[in-house]
Design a protein around this motif. Structure first.
Motif, PDB file in Angstrom:
ATOM      1  N   PRO A 198       2.870   5.150  -0.535  1.00 34.23           N
ATOM      2  CA  PRO A 198       3.180   5.636  -1.801  1.00 34.23           C
ATOM      3  C   PRO A 198       3.876   7.387  -1.502  1.00 34.23           C
ATOM      4  O   PRO A 198       4.645   7.988  -2.214  1.00 34.23           O
ATOM      5  CB  PRO A 198       1.968   6.016  -2.454  1.00 34.23           C
ATOM      6  CG  PRO A 198       0.910   5.563  -1.395  1.00 34.23           C
ATOM      7  CD  PRO A 198       1.386   4.413  -0.605  1.00 34.23           C
ATOM      8  N   LEU A 199       3.207   7.805  -0.178  1.00 33.93           N
ATOM      9  CA  LEU A 199       3.655   9.379   0.038  1.00 33.93           C
ATOM     10  C   LEU A 199       5.377   9.124   0.762  1.00 33.93           C
ATOM     11  O   LEU A 199       6.188   9.767   0.207  1.00 33.93           O
ATOM     12  CB  LEU A 199       2.864   9.853   1.189  1.00 33.93           C
ATOM     13  CG  LEU A 199       1.543  10.403   0.874  1.00 33.93           C
ATOM     14  CD1 LEU A 199       0.906  10.874   2.057  1.00 33.93           C
ATOM     15  CD2 LEU A 199       1.856  11.524  -0.095  1.00 33.93           C
TER      16      LEU A 199
ATOM     17  N   GLY B 235       5.912   9.768   5.448  1.00 35.04           N
ATOM     18  CA  GLY B 235       4.635   9.241   4.822  1.00 35.04           C
ATOM     19  C   GLY B 235       3.472   9.064   5.639  1.00 35.04           C
ATOM     20  O   GLY B 235       2.263   9.584   5.585  1.00 35.04           O
TER      21      GLY B 235
ATOM     22  N   TRP C 218      -2.164   5.701   1.777  1.00 31.14           N
ATOM     23  CA  TRP C 218      -1.501   6.502   1.380  1.00 31.14           C
ATOM     24  C   TRP C 218      -0.038   6.719   2.047  1.00 31.14           C
ATOM     25  O   TRP C 218       0.967   7.264   1.518  1.00 31.14           O
ATOM     26  CB  TRP C 218      -2.121   8.081   1.777  1.00 31.14           C
ATOM     27  CG  TRP C 218      -3.104   8.312   0.775  1.00 31.14           C
ATOM     28  CD1 TRP C 218      -4.382   8.337   1.163  1.00 31.14           C
ATOM     29  CD2 TRP C 218      -3.065   8.999  -0.512  1.00 31.14           C
ATOM     30  NE1 TRP C 218      -5.269   8.625  -0.252  1.00 31.14           N
ATOM     31  CE2 TRP C 218      -4.379   9.280  -1.063  1.00 31.14           C
ATOM     32  CE3 TRP C 218      -1.953   9.274  -1.364  1.00 31.14           C
ATOM     33  CZ2 TRP C 218      -4.647   9.862  -2.458  1.00 31.14           C
ATOM     34  CZ3 TRP C 218      -2.401  10.010  -2.581  1.00 31.14           C
ATOM     35  CH2 TRP C 218      -3.547  10.092  -3.057  1.00 31.14           C
ATOM     36  N   TYR C 219       0.191   5.860   3.163  1.00 32.23           N
ATOM     37  CA  TYR C 219       1.749   5.890   3.821  1.00 32.23           C
ATOM     38  C   TYR C 219       2.520   5.597   3.154  1.00 32.23           C
ATOM     39  O   TYR C 219       3.616   6.358   2.803  1.00 32.23           O
ATOM     40  CB  TYR C 219       1.536   5.012   5.041  1.00 32.23           C
ATOM     41  CG  TYR C 219       0.501   5.362   6.133  1.00 32.23           C
ATOM     42  CD1 TYR C 219      -0.191   6.428   6.023  1.00 32.23           C
ATOM     43  CD2 TYR C 219       0.220   4.477   7.162  1.00 32.23           C
ATOM     44  CE1 TYR C 219      -1.239   6.829   7.368  1.00 32.23           C
ATOM     45  CE2 TYR C 219      -0.873   4.709   8.146  1.00 32.23           C
ATOM     46  CZ  TYR C 219      -1.481   5.914   8.061  1.00 32.23           C
ATOM     47  OH  TYR C 219      -2.272   6.133   9.152  1.00 32.23           O
TER      48      TYR C 219
ATOM     49  N   LEU D  26      -5.285  11.432   5.839  1.00 36.62           N
ATOM     50  CA  LEU D  26      -5.601  10.585   4.764  1.00 36.62           C
ATOM     51  C   LEU D  26      -5.723   8.918   5.534  1.00 36.62           C
ATOM     52  O   LEU D  26      -5.098   8.876   6.611  1.00 36.62           O
ATOM     53  CB  LEU D  26      -4.468  10.765   3.805  1.00 36.62           C
ATOM     54  CG  LEU D  26      -4.132  12.069   3.176  1.00 36.62           C
ATOM     55  CD1 LEU D  26      -2.864  11.968   2.054  1.00 36.62           C
ATOM     56  CD2 LEU D  26      -5.433  12.479   2.215  1.00 36.62           C
ATOM     57  N   SER D  27      -6.135   7.973   4.557  1.00 37.44           N
ATOM     58  CA  SER D  27      -6.087   6.738   5.079  1.00 37.44           C
ATOM     59  C   SER D  27      -4.801   6.007   5.000  1.00 37.44           C
ATOM     60  O   SER D  27      -3.788   6.725   4.267  1.00 37.44           O
ATOM     61  CB  SER D  27      -6.926   6.007   4.018  1.00 37.44           C
ATOM     62  OG  SER D  27      -6.379   5.878   2.611  1.00 37.44           O
TER      63      SER D  27
ATOM     64  N   ALA E 294       0.408  11.683   5.780  1.00 38.70           N
ATOM     65  CA  ALA E 294      -0.975  11.111   5.790  1.00 38.70           C
ATOM     66  C   ALA E 294      -1.771  11.544   7.143  1.00 38.70           C
ATOM     67  O   ALA E 294      -3.022  12.003   6.780  1.00 38.70           O
ATOM     68  CB  ALA E 294      -0.947   9.881   5.601  1.00 38.70           C
TER      69      ALA E 294
END
Length: 439
Positions: A130-131, A114, A127-128, A123-124, A118
């Motif tokens: 949930p990805l 993740g 997001w780590y 990405l911020s 990200a």
């Protein structure tokens, strides 16, 4: 509807070998070169450390292959402990792998995936998680549909991860002009070959996982030893190739200074800004394949334990899907624990504790070769470890080195690992007492 069935034998040699390569080669191939050089004190000794680490691991693979062929049952290390040393040792081994080792490593790989994904898409930090959870759940669903589907992902990602490895290896050796062999540098800690080999042994870890699915292999007597030895030989060559290539592009002390960023710097020098992106994608694929291998194999441990009623809710956990032929409940159990650790804990710390405990059981598994031969005498074996007893002894000494070095370097963490393992004893005796009462 019927909810029980037999595990399908869908795993052939190509999938088995890709499991070995895919579960061993993760991000470590790009992250560890600087640390090994730093500990060894020179590039010369660092390359020797990588080679010795590979030799020790191959010795372990050759040794455990004989144990695995003689005990071709799903469950791997846990089943080996139970068959050779009795139910208590088997339970303790399976307990550690089920509750901490498996979920923590799955969770850690999910978080790494993740994080890197990200970063690639800028990405911020939000997001780590949930990805990472999404990747874990996705692969759990895929592997629930059948080992051939998870095996296909394993084969594809194993092939794909060689693209950046070959780019660095071939281009680095071809275009690099730096001196590969050096006598050392003031930058080096020079903690010794012991610490250097220890680092490589952790990078090689994961090869034992193939034994977890021996019961689902088409021809374990033939394919198990070939997959372990062939896969580990490929891994050793790849590790040496990448290290030599990096040393051809960057001086040893600069690799040490850059640390985990050294592979990206090498790629940037060889291929420009695009090279760093390619390496990031390559590491991402590598982690994805490694994560898939763990999700494919780790649930086989609680499945085997549940078949013996050694876990709470065993009747549920040992269910095999009637159509897909996979231990879906065991997969769900491992993923739920992994996601729990990803959300509420630091799985890296837990996995470090588990590694120490696992290596203690590795030693017992290697010693099991001597015990099995004594028990079964000169009965014909479909596979015998070559150069017996030298190869098993090399595996035992190498693993003892890991355990003793860790105990001396991190005594508190090591004792915690032992403590967490022993916590399983009260539960084991409770379940034993319950079964006696029910009978």
């Amino acid at each position: 509807m019927e909810t029980e069935g037999q595990l399908k034998k869908d795993i052939g040699l190509s999938v088995a070998m890709s499991l070995v390569i895919g579960t061993v080669i993760g991000s470590g191939i790009f992250m560890k070169p600087g640390v090994v050089i730093q500990y060894a004190g020179s590039s010369n000794l660092a390359l020797i450390a990588w080679l010795l680490g590979g030799i020790i691991t191959i010795a372990g693979g050759l040794t455990i292959a004989e144990v695995g062929v003689q005990i071709p049952k799903t469950g791997g290390l846990y089943v080996y402990m139970e068959e050779v040393y009795g139910k208590v040792w088997g339970y303790l081994c399976g307990w550690m792998q089920t509750i901490i080792y498996g979920p923590a490593i799955i969770g850690a790989l999910g978080l790494y995936f993740g994080l890197l994904l990200a970063n690639i898409f800028s990405l911020s930090e939000a997001w780590y998680l949930p990805l990472g959870i999404g990747a874990v759940i996705f692969l759990a669903v895929v592997n629930s549909f059948g080992t051939k589907y998870g095996g296909s992902i394993q084969t594809i990602t194993t092939i794909a991860k060689f693209a950046p490895i070959l780019l660095i290896g071939v281009l680095g050796i071809w275009k690099g002009n730096e001196q590969v062999f050096s006598s050392g540098s003031p930058v080096m800690d020079q903690l010794g070959m012991g610490a250097a080999i220890l680092t490589t042994l952790f990078a090689y870890d994961g090869w034992m996982l193939l034994g977890f699915v021996a019961g689902e292999m088409k021809n374990p007597a033939k394919h198990l030893p070939l997959a372990i030895v062939g896969g580990l030989t490929v891994v050793t060559i790849v590790y040496l190739l990448v290290n030599v290539a990096m040393l051809k592009v960057l001086p040893a002390d600069e690799i040490v200074s850059l640390g985990t960023a050294s592979a990206g710097k090498v790629a940037e020098i060889l291929m420009g800004g695009l090279g760093a992106k390619i390496i990031s994608v390559g590491i991402l694929i590598s982690i994805f394949g490694c994560l898939n291998g763990k999700i494919l194999t780790f649930p086989r441990v609680p499945f085997a334990m549940a078949e013996r009623r050694q876990l709470p809710f065993s009747r549920l956990i040992c269910k095999v899907h009637p159509k897909w032929g996979t231990p879906v409940a065991a997969i769900v159990m491992q993923v739920v624990l992994a996601v729990f650790l990803m959300v509420l804990s630091n799985p890296d710390y837990l996995s470090e504790l588990a590694i120490f405990a696992i290596y203690m059981f590795y030693i017992m598994a290697f010693i099991a070769v001597f015990i099995l031969r004594k028990r079964r005498g000169e009965l014909k074996r479909e596979y015998s470890v070559p150069l017996y007893p030298l190869v098993p002894l090399a595996a035992i000494v190498g693993s003892l080195f890991v355990v003793i070095s860790t105990l001396l370097k991190q005594p508190v963490d090591s004792l915690w690992a032992i403590g967490v393992t022993l916590i399983g004893l009260p539960l084991y005796y409770f379940l034993q007492k319950r079964d006696r009462i029910e009978k």
